[in-house]
Design a protein around this motif. Sequence first.
Motif, PDB file in Angstrom:
ATOM      1  N   GLY A  92       0.797  -1.218   0.000  1.00 44.47           N
ATOM      2  CA  GLY A  92       0.000   0.000   0.000  1.00 44.47           C
ATOM      3  C   GLY A  92       0.825   1.262   0.000  1.00 44.47           C
ATOM      4  N   VAL A  93       0.168   2.360   0.327  1.00 44.80           N
ATOM      5  CA  VAL A  93       0.779   3.693   0.328  1.00 44.80           C
ATOM      6  C   VAL A  93       0.496   4.356   1.671  1.00 44.80           C
ATOM      7  N   THR A  94       1.506   5.008   2.227  1.00 40.81           N
ATOM      8  CA  THR A  94       1.325   5.839   3.410  1.00 40.81           C
ATOM      9  C   THR A  94       1.903   7.209   3.100  1.00 40.81           C
ATOM     10  N   CYS A  95       1.075   8.244   3.259  1.00 39.67           N
ATOM     11  CA  CYS A  95       1.539   9.612   3.059  1.00 39.67           C
ATOM     12  C   CYS A  95       1.375  10.383   4.355  1.00 39.67           C
ATOM     13  N   THR A  96       2.363  11.215   4.645  1.00 41.23           N
ATOM     14  CA  THR A  96       2.269  12.112   5.791  1.00 41.23           C
ATOM     15  C   THR A  96       2.291  13.538   5.271  1.00 41.23           C
ATOM     16  N   ILE A  97       1.611  14.418   5.990  1.00 40.66           N
ATOM     17  CA  ILE A  97       1.572  15.826   5.622  1.00 40.66           C
ATOM     18  C   ILE A  97       1.834  16.644   6.881  1.00 40.66           C
ATOM     19  N   ALA A  98       2.829  17.517   6.809  1.00 35.35           N
ATOM     20  CA  ALA A  98       3.255  18.275   7.985  1.00 35.35           C
ATOM     21  C   ALA A  98       2.273  19.384   8.337  1.00 35.35           C
ATOM     22  N   SER A  99       1.902  20.192   7.372  1.00 31.22           N
ATOM     23  CA  SER A  99       1.053  21.347   7.624  1.00 31.22           C
ATOM     24  C   SER A  99      -0.246  21.204   6.837  1.00 31.22           C
ATOM     25  N   ILE A 100      -1.375  21.258   7.554  1.00 29.36           N
ATOM     26  CA  ILE A 100      -2.670  21.166   6.883  1.00 29.36           C
ATOM     27  C   ILE A 100      -3.467  22.437   7.118  1.00 29.36           C
ATOM     28  N   ARG A 101      -4.275  22.797   6.106  1.00 30.83           N
ATOM     29  CA  ARG A 101      -5.181  23.939   6.206  1.00 30.83           C
ATOM     30  C   ARG A 101      -6.616  23.490   5.993  1.00 30.83           C
ATOM     31  N   PHE A 102      -6.898  22.222   6.267  1.00 33.36           N
ATOM     32  CA  PHE A 102      -8.252  21.705   6.142  1.00 33.36           C
ATOM     33  C   PHE A 102      -8.689  21.128   7.481  1.00 33.36           C
ATOM     34  N   GLU A 103      -9.987  20.979   7.618  1.00 32.90           N
ATOM     35  CA  GLU A 103     -10.533  20.387   8.835  1.00 32.90           C
ATOM     36  C   GLU A 103     -10.225  18.891   8.791  1.00 32.90           C
ATOM     37  N   PRO A 104      -9.452  18.384   9.771  1.00 33.08           N
ATOM     38  CA  PRO A 104      -9.086  16.969   9.730  1.00 33.08           C
ATOM     39  C   PRO A 104     -10.310  16.069   9.915  1.00 33.08           C
ATOM     40  N   PRO A 105     -10.279  14.891   9.304  1.00 34.76           N
ATOM     41  CA  PRO A 105     -11.396  13.963   9.439  1.00 34.76           C
ATOM     42  C   PRO A 105     -11.566  13.532  10.901  1.00 34.76           C
ATOM     43  N   VAL A 106     -12.798  13.301  11.290  1.00 34.90           N
ATOM     44  CA  VAL A 106     -13.098  12.845  12.643  1.00 34.90           C
ATOM     45  C   VAL A 106     -13.021  11.320  12.659  1.00 34.90           C
ATOM     46  N   VAL A 107     -12.282  10.782  13.609  1.00 35.38           N
ATOM     47  CA  VAL A 107     -12.187   9.335  13.807  1.00 35.38           C
ATOM     48  C   VAL A 107     -12.782   9.035  15.176  1.00 35.38           C
ATOM     49  N   ALA A 108     -13.837   8.243  15.179  1.00 34.81           N
ATOM     50  CA  ALA A 108     -14.541   7.934  16.429  1.00 34.81           C
ATOM     51  C   ALA A 108     -13.573   7.392  17.475  1.00 34.81           C
ATOM     52  N   CYS A 110     -11.011   8.782  18.793  1.00 36.93           N
ATOM     53  CA  CYS A 110      -9.631   9.259  18.687  1.00 36.93           C
ATOM     54  C   CYS A 110      -9.388  10.382  19.685  1.00 36.93           C
ATOM     55  N   THR A 111      -8.357  10.227  20.486  1.00 35.73           N
ATOM     56  CA  THR A 111      -7.954  11.287  21.402  1.00 35.73           C
ATOM     57  C   THR A 111      -6.652  11.933  20.943  1.00 35.73           C
ATOM     58  N   GLY A 112      -6.111  11.450  19.829  1.00 38.99           N
ATOM     59  CA  GLY A 112      -4.888  12.018  19.257  1.00 38.99           C
ATOM     60  C   GLY A 112      -5.235  12.941  18.104  1.00 38.99           C
ATOM     61  N   GLN A 113      -4.399  12.925  17.072  1.00 37.53           N
ATOM     62  CA  GLN A 113      -4.580  13.773  15.901  1.00 37.53           C
ATOM     63  C   GLN A 113      -4.969  12.939  14.692  1.00 37.53           C
ATOM     64  N   THR A 114      -5.732  13.539  13.808  1.00 38.68           N
ATOM     65  CA  THR A 114      -6.010  12.937  12.505  1.00 38.68           C
ATOM     66  C   THR A 114      -5.682  13.972  11.442  1.00 38.68           C
ATOM     67  N   GLY A 115      -5.564  13.528  10.208  1.00 39.07           N
ATOM     68  CA  GLY A 115      -5.340  14.446   9.101  1.00 39.07           C
ATOM     69  C   GLY A 115      -3.896  14.617   8.694  1.00 39.07           C
ATOM     70  N   ASP A 123      -7.594  -2.663   2.110  1.00 35.06           N
ATOM     71  CA  ASP A 123      -8.818  -2.340   2.841  1.00 35.06           C
ATOM     72  C   ASP A 123      -9.415  -0.997   2.438  1.00 35.06           C
ATOM     73  N   GLY A 124      -8.748  -0.243   1.573  1.00 31.75           N
ATOM     74  CA  GLY A 124      -9.214   1.072   1.159  1.00 31.75           C
ATOM     75  C   GLY A 124      -8.387   2.177   1.782  1.00 31.75           C
ATOM     76  N   VAL A 125      -8.990   3.359   1.915  1.00 31.45           N
ATOM     77  CA  VAL A 125      -8.315   4.537   2.458  1.00 31.45           C
ATOM     78  C   VAL A 125      -8.685   4.682   3.934  1.00 31.45           C
ATOM     79  N   THR A 126      -7.669   4.894   4.768  1.00 34.72           N
ATOM     80  CA  THR A 126      -7.905   5.167   6.178  1.00 34.72           C
ATOM     81  C   THR A 126      -7.100   6.393   6.590  1.00 34.72           C
ATOM     82  N   VAL A 127      -7.610   7.062   7.614  1.00 37.51           N
ATOM     83  CA  VAL A 127      -6.925   8.197   8.210  1.00 37.51           C
ATOM     84  C   VAL A 127      -6.743   7.831   9.678  1.00 37.51           C
TER      85      VAL A 127
END
Length: 186
Positions: A92-108, A110-115, A123-127
């Motif tokens: 598969g593919v894993t991409c990381t992004i340092a700086s985001i200017r969008f509202e990160p997806p909500v993961v039920a 999750c107490t950490g960070q998403t996006g 299995d498809g795309v996961t965040v």
Amino acid sequence: MSTVGPQGRGWGRGMRIFLAVDALLVLSLLVLIGVWVAGSGGGAAGGPDDAAATGASTAHPAPGPSGSAAGTAPVSFRMPSGNIACTLSVDGVTCTIASIRFEPPVVAGCTGQTGHVFVLNADGVTVPCVDGAAPSVADETVTTLEYGSSAAVGDYTCTSATDGVSCTGADGTGFRLASGSWSPLP
């Protein structure tokens, strides 16, 4: 109804994903350094300057013309800005992004960070939910995938463009990622 504590399945899975992504990025960086050291003899065909001319990643030179077939060795690259870095493998593919200017997806739950981490696999795309700081900008030791170029490993392909990176599997499922937005594909 049972509850899951910090040592339970929900927290452990996120940490395992985070550690797996980190391990894959470190391994890919070591492979890239090895390839760079081995290929720094200068002037030979298949060198770093050929990537822009052929539109192929040179993270793992293969026999024959550059870009003639998708390889099987993991490939890591960064976008020209360094804000996005990705690792492709046959899994598969894993991409990381340092700086985001969008509202990160909500993961039920999750107490950490998403996006900041996006994963595409069978299995498809996961965040994933990730604990800790956001990733930093990829440094210049990581191969740059110039705008308009693609990198492929197995069934997975990522294409660099001025408006972000698009990564897809053989069935066209994937994601487009940029500092201002992300979207699932197709």
